[in-house]
Write a protein that holds these residues in place. Structure first.
Motif, PDB file in Angstrom:
ATOM      1  N   GLN A 111      -0.772  14.643  -9.800  1.00  0.00           N
ATOM      2  CA  GLN A 111       0.259  15.585  -9.193  1.00  0.00           C
ATOM      3  C   GLN A 111      -0.499  16.142  -7.819  1.00  0.00           C
ATOM      4  N   ARG A 112      -1.740  16.355  -7.641  1.00  0.00           N
ATOM      5  CA  ARG A 112      -2.436  17.025  -6.568  1.00  0.00           C
ATOM      6  C   ARG A 112      -2.520  15.840  -5.463  1.00  0.00           C
ATOM      7  N   HIS A 113      -2.445  14.359  -5.949  1.00  0.00           N
ATOM      8  CA  HIS A 113      -2.717  13.500  -4.867  1.00  0.00           C
ATOM      9  C   HIS A 113      -1.572  12.804  -4.763  1.00  0.00           C
ATOM     10  N   LYS A 114      -0.241  13.135  -5.145  1.00  0.00           N
ATOM     11  CA  LYS A 114       1.105  12.453  -5.042  1.00  0.00           C
ATOM     12  C   LYS A 114       1.150  11.041  -5.728  1.00  0.00           C
ATOM     13  N   ILE A 115       0.515  10.958  -6.631  1.00  0.00           N
ATOM     14  CA  ILE A 115       0.436   9.590  -7.326  1.00  0.00           C
ATOM     15  C   ILE A 115       1.732   9.641  -8.336  1.00  0.00           C
ATOM     16  N   PRO A 116       2.538   8.738  -8.392  1.00  0.00           N
ATOM     17  CA  PRO A 116       3.985   8.986  -9.166  1.00  0.00           C
ATOM     18  C   PRO A 116       3.444   8.814 -10.544  1.00  0.00           C
ATOM     19  N   ALA A 254       2.046  -0.977  -6.572  1.00  0.00           N
ATOM     20  CA  ALA A 254       0.799  -0.329  -7.371  1.00  0.00           C
ATOM     21  C   ALA A 254      -0.208  -0.079  -6.629  1.00  0.00           C
ATOM     22  N   MET A 255      -0.636  -0.888  -5.794  1.00  0.00           N
ATOM     23  CA  MET A 255      -1.818  -0.962  -5.075  1.00  0.00           C
ATOM     24  C   MET A 255      -1.944   0.483  -3.964  1.00  0.00           C
ATOM     25  N   ILE A 259      -3.094   2.875  -6.987  1.00  0.00           N
ATOM     26  CA  ILE A 259      -4.686   2.609  -7.002  1.00  0.00           C
ATOM     27  C   ILE A 259      -5.411   3.373  -5.761  1.00  0.00           C
ATOM     28  N   LEU A 260      -4.976   2.995  -4.515  1.00  0.00           N
ATOM     29  CA  LEU A 260      -5.731   3.443  -3.096  1.00  0.00           C
ATOM     30  C   LEU A 260      -5.656   4.961  -3.198  1.00  0.00           C
ATOM     31  N   PRO A 261      -4.562   5.581  -3.643  1.00  0.00           N
ATOM     32  CA  PRO A 261      -4.547   7.087  -3.758  1.00  0.00           C
ATOM     33  C   PRO A 261      -5.421   7.704  -4.734  1.00  0.00           C
ATOM     34  N   ALA A 262      -5.437   6.961  -5.806  1.00  0.00           N
ATOM     35  CA  ALA A 262      -6.489   7.521  -6.628  1.00  0.00           C
ATOM     36  C   ALA A 262      -7.893   7.623  -6.075  1.00  0.00           C
ATOM     37  N   ILE A 263      -8.273   6.232  -5.681  1.00  0.00           N
ATOM     38  CA  ILE A 263      -9.753   6.395  -5.382  1.00  0.00           C
ATOM     39  C   ILE A 263      -9.982   7.118  -4.067  1.00  0.00           C
ATOM     40  N   ARG A 264      -9.008   7.141  -3.092  1.00  0.00           N
ATOM     41  CA  ARG A 264      -9.145   8.278  -1.922  1.00  0.00           C
ATOM     42  C   ARG A 264      -9.088   9.433  -2.596  1.00  0.00           C
ATOM     43  N   GLY A 265      -8.383   9.774  -3.658  1.00  0.00           N
ATOM     44  CA  GLY A 265      -8.269  11.248  -4.298  1.00  0.00           C
ATOM     45  C   GLY A 265      -9.367  11.672  -4.711  1.00  0.00           C
ATOM     46  N   MET A 266     -10.299  10.523  -5.421  1.00  0.00           N
ATOM     47  CA  MET A 266     -11.454  10.954  -6.064  1.00  0.00           C
ATOM     48  C   MET A 266     -12.518  11.082  -5.208  1.00  0.00           C
ATOM     49  N   GLU A 267     -12.400  10.395  -3.851  1.00  0.00           N
ATOM     50  CA  GLU A 267     -13.399  10.454  -2.934  1.00  0.00           C
ATOM     51  C   GLU A 267     -13.235  12.040  -2.238  1.00  0.00           C
ATOM     52  N   THR A 291       2.988   6.141 -13.075  1.00  0.00           N
ATOM     53  CA  THR A 291       1.775   5.854 -13.722  1.00  0.00           C
ATOM     54  C   THR A 291       1.880   6.376 -15.203  1.00  0.00           C
ATOM     55  N   LEU A 292       1.620   5.978 -16.186  1.00  0.00           N
ATOM     56  CA  LEU A 292       1.663   6.264 -17.504  1.00  0.00           C
ATOM     57  C   LEU A 292       0.380   7.201 -17.864  1.00  0.00           C
ATOM     58  N   GLU A 293      -0.890   6.451 -17.321  1.00  0.00           N
ATOM     59  CA  GLU A 293      -2.294   6.860 -17.502  1.00  0.00           C
ATOM     60  C   GLU A 293      -3.116   6.131 -16.818  1.00  0.00           C
ATOM     61  N   PHE A 294      -4.268   6.723 -16.672  1.00  0.00           N
ATOM     62  CA  PHE A 294      -5.674   6.013 -16.095  1.00  0.00           C
ATOM     63  C   PHE A 294      -6.394   5.855 -17.248  1.00  0.00           C
ATOM     64  N   ASN A 295      -7.084   4.718 -17.371  1.00  0.00           N
ATOM     65  CA  ASN A 295      -8.262   4.334 -18.299  1.00  0.00           C
ATOM     66  C   ASN A 295      -9.446   4.113 -17.323  1.00  0.00           C
ATOM     67  N   CYS A 296     -10.560   4.534 -17.605  1.00  0.00           N
ATOM     68  CA  CYS A 296     -11.721   4.310 -16.918  1.00  0.00           C
ATOM     69  C   CYS A 296     -12.494   3.128 -17.349  1.00  0.00           C
ATOM     70  N   ARG A 297     -11.540   2.023 -18.003  1.00  0.00           N
ATOM     71  CA  ARG A 297     -12.561   0.648 -18.310  1.00  0.00           C
ATOM     72  C   ARG A 297     -11.596  -0.354 -18.384  1.00  0.00           C
ATOM     73  N   MET A 298     -11.830  -1.564 -18.729  1.00  0.00           N
ATOM     74  CA  MET A 298     -10.809  -2.314 -19.149  1.00  0.00           C
ATOM     75  C   MET A 298     -10.281  -2.380 -20.489  1.00  0.00           C
ATOM     76  N   GLY A 299      -8.799  -2.851 -20.370  1.00  0.00           N
ATOM     77  CA  GLY A 299      -7.966  -2.627 -21.533  1.00  0.00           C
ATOM     78  C   GLY A 299      -8.601  -3.458 -22.673  1.00  0.00           C
ATOM     79  N   ASP A 300      -8.327  -3.174 -23.742  1.00  0.00           N
ATOM     80  CA  ASP A 300      -8.488  -4.125 -25.067  1.00  0.00           C
ATOM     81  C   ASP A 300      -7.216  -4.096 -25.808  1.00  0.00           C
ATOM     82  N   PRO A 301      -6.384  -4.991 -26.015  1.00  0.00           N
ATOM     83  CA  PRO A 301      -6.931  -6.533 -25.915  1.00  0.00           C
ATOM     84  C   PRO A 301      -6.788  -7.300 -24.463  1.00  0.00           C
TER      85      PRO A 301
END
Length: 436
Positions: A111-116, A254-255, A259-267, A291-301
């Motif tokens: 919400q803060r970084h305007k990610i849909p 998506a990028m 994705i890019l707003p998330a990385i820039r937002g964390m910065e 965006t339904l969710e963020f996960n901080c790892r690769m998905g399984d499966p």
């Protein structure tokens, strides 16, 4: 180089399998690993899971690179622990891992970084949560705030289901949830309630080095237990790559929007993000993404088919990622489709049975690999030890042929009560209707 992979599931088996193929890697250790990694002569299991103990072992063994598979060690601060002692490790810090470990943190961040993303509210008390559901109506989505191993999400199609989920989650630890703490350091069960989004879901994963981003191949997971996306949600019953729903236009969107707003937002928030970042996307009929969710790892499966398609040296790529030089990397992919079918234990997902003997797993082939997850060796015999037991993964010229090859292998594998979907990849078939 000696490499450590932290985790014991199918994703970690696939990561270790791929890392072992590098000419620069002399040995891959897996902590704690599973029956499949124990049987692979290129890999070695170690029975250590606590972050400080892993760090001490990695220092003693002169581990060159550590790769974190699951979310639990990330939320426990394993990356912080390793970095504090000068060890090279790929993954987000504990603070950055809140993008997954706290859904409330993640939603506020978006919400803060305007990610849909979907409209939402979070609650620690049942009464206002119930009132919110009554005001918004159904369908609606109820999520446990902390880590729940992929099971803390209820897509409620009726008000009764939503109210039941709220009570269930706020009672605490009913999903095996890792709750976040309140200001006094006490466990604080919380639910996040979101609007229901219409569209088709896809998994969008990238590598991040704190600033630079490299996208992995697209994929699509199948969360429901039964054919036709029926039955309860699971950790994932199969996946395939690439995902046709992620067109070039959707990929660029998506990028650009997620994705890019998330990385820039964390910065900007002072929490540089390094590691795998997974965005679960909902794509509507017009190609818009939320965006339904963020996960901080690769998905399984999803990891299993993605890594089966990866032609680049994964060790080299992750070395660049830990050097902050991902901008020099261009990944190479097999043009073919990879598809993985999860074989689960009897009773999965609520009460999986353990201890059943597994028979009929074929040797690895150029076009088919059986990655193991919920398995363990007992007196030299391979037995089930978890809910999702195997991921039978195959490579072929199209989705239909990859599906045929995967099921050809799966039907030869036997263990008591084995269950698996027969329609993995159906949305990727020619003529399949998307955006529904």
């Amino acid at each position: 180089m000696r490499v450590l992979v932290i985790g014991g599931g199918g994703r970690e088996h696939a990561l270790a399998w791929k890392l072992a193929q590098s000419d620069r890697v002399s040995r891959v250790f897996v902590a704690p690993g599973n029956g499949g990694t124990a049987l692979d002569k290129r890999l070695e299991n170690i029975d250590i899971t606590e972050p400080a103990a892993l760090r001490a072992w990695a220092l003693q063994q002169k581990i060159s690179l550590t790769v974190v598979g699951p979310e639990g060690p990330l939320a426990a601060g394993v990356v912080d622990e390793f970095r504090a002692h000068g060890l090279r490790i790929f993954g987000p810090t504990r603070a950055a891992a809140q993008l997954e470990s706290s859904k409330a943190f993640s939603k506020a961040f978006m919400q803060r970084h305007k990610i849909p993303t979907a409209e939402y509210e979070s609650f620690t008390e049942a009464a206002p949560a119930h009132a919110y559901v009554d005001a918004k109506g159904v369908p609606i989505v109820v999520k446990a705030d902390g880590l729940a191993a992929g099971k803390g999400v209820v897509v409620a199609m009726t008000a009764a289901e939503a109210h039941e989920a709220i009570d269930f989650m706020l009672e605490g630890d009913r999903f095996g949830v890792t709750h976040n703490e309140d200001q006094d350091g006490k466990a604080a069960p919380r639910v996040v309630i979101e609007e229901f989004l219409h569209g088709e879901e896809a998994s969008f994963m990238v590598l991040c080095d704190g600033r630079n981003v490299v996208a992995l191949a697209t994929s699509q997971d199948h969360k429901r237990l039964q054919d036709g996306d029926a039955g309860p949600n699971t950790g994932g019953m199969g996946a395939y790559s690439p995902a046709p729903v992620v067109t070039a236009t959707v990929h660029a969107r998506a990028m650009r929007e997620v994705i890019l707003p998330a990385i820039r937002g964390m910065e900007r928030d002072g929490i540089p993000y390094t590691g795998f970042l997974y965005a679960g996307l909902m794509i509507d009929a017009e190609g818009h993404v939320k965006t339904l969710e963020f996960n901080c790892r690769m998905g399984d499966p999803e990891t299993q088919p993605i890594l089966l398609r990866l032609k680049s040296d994964l060790f080299e790529v992750l070395w660049h990622a830990t050097d902050g030089t991902l901008d020099t990397v261009e990944l190479q992919w097999d043009r073919r489709t990879a598809l993985g079918v999860v074989m689960a234990a009897d009773g999965y997902p609520l009460a999986p049975r353990k201890g059943d003997r597994i028979m009929g797993i074929p040797p690895e082939a150029p076009d088919a690999v059986v990655f193991q997850a919920g398995t363990a060796l007992h007196d030299g015999e391979l037995r089930t030890s978890g809910g999702r037991v195997l991921c039978v993964t195959a490579l072929a010229d199209n989705v239909r042929l990859a599906q045929q090859r995967a099921y050809e292998v799966a039907c030869r594998i036997q263990f008591e009560g084995a269950q698996y979907r027969r329609d993995i990849g159906f949305r990727g078939m020619p003529g399949a209707r998307q955006g529904t």
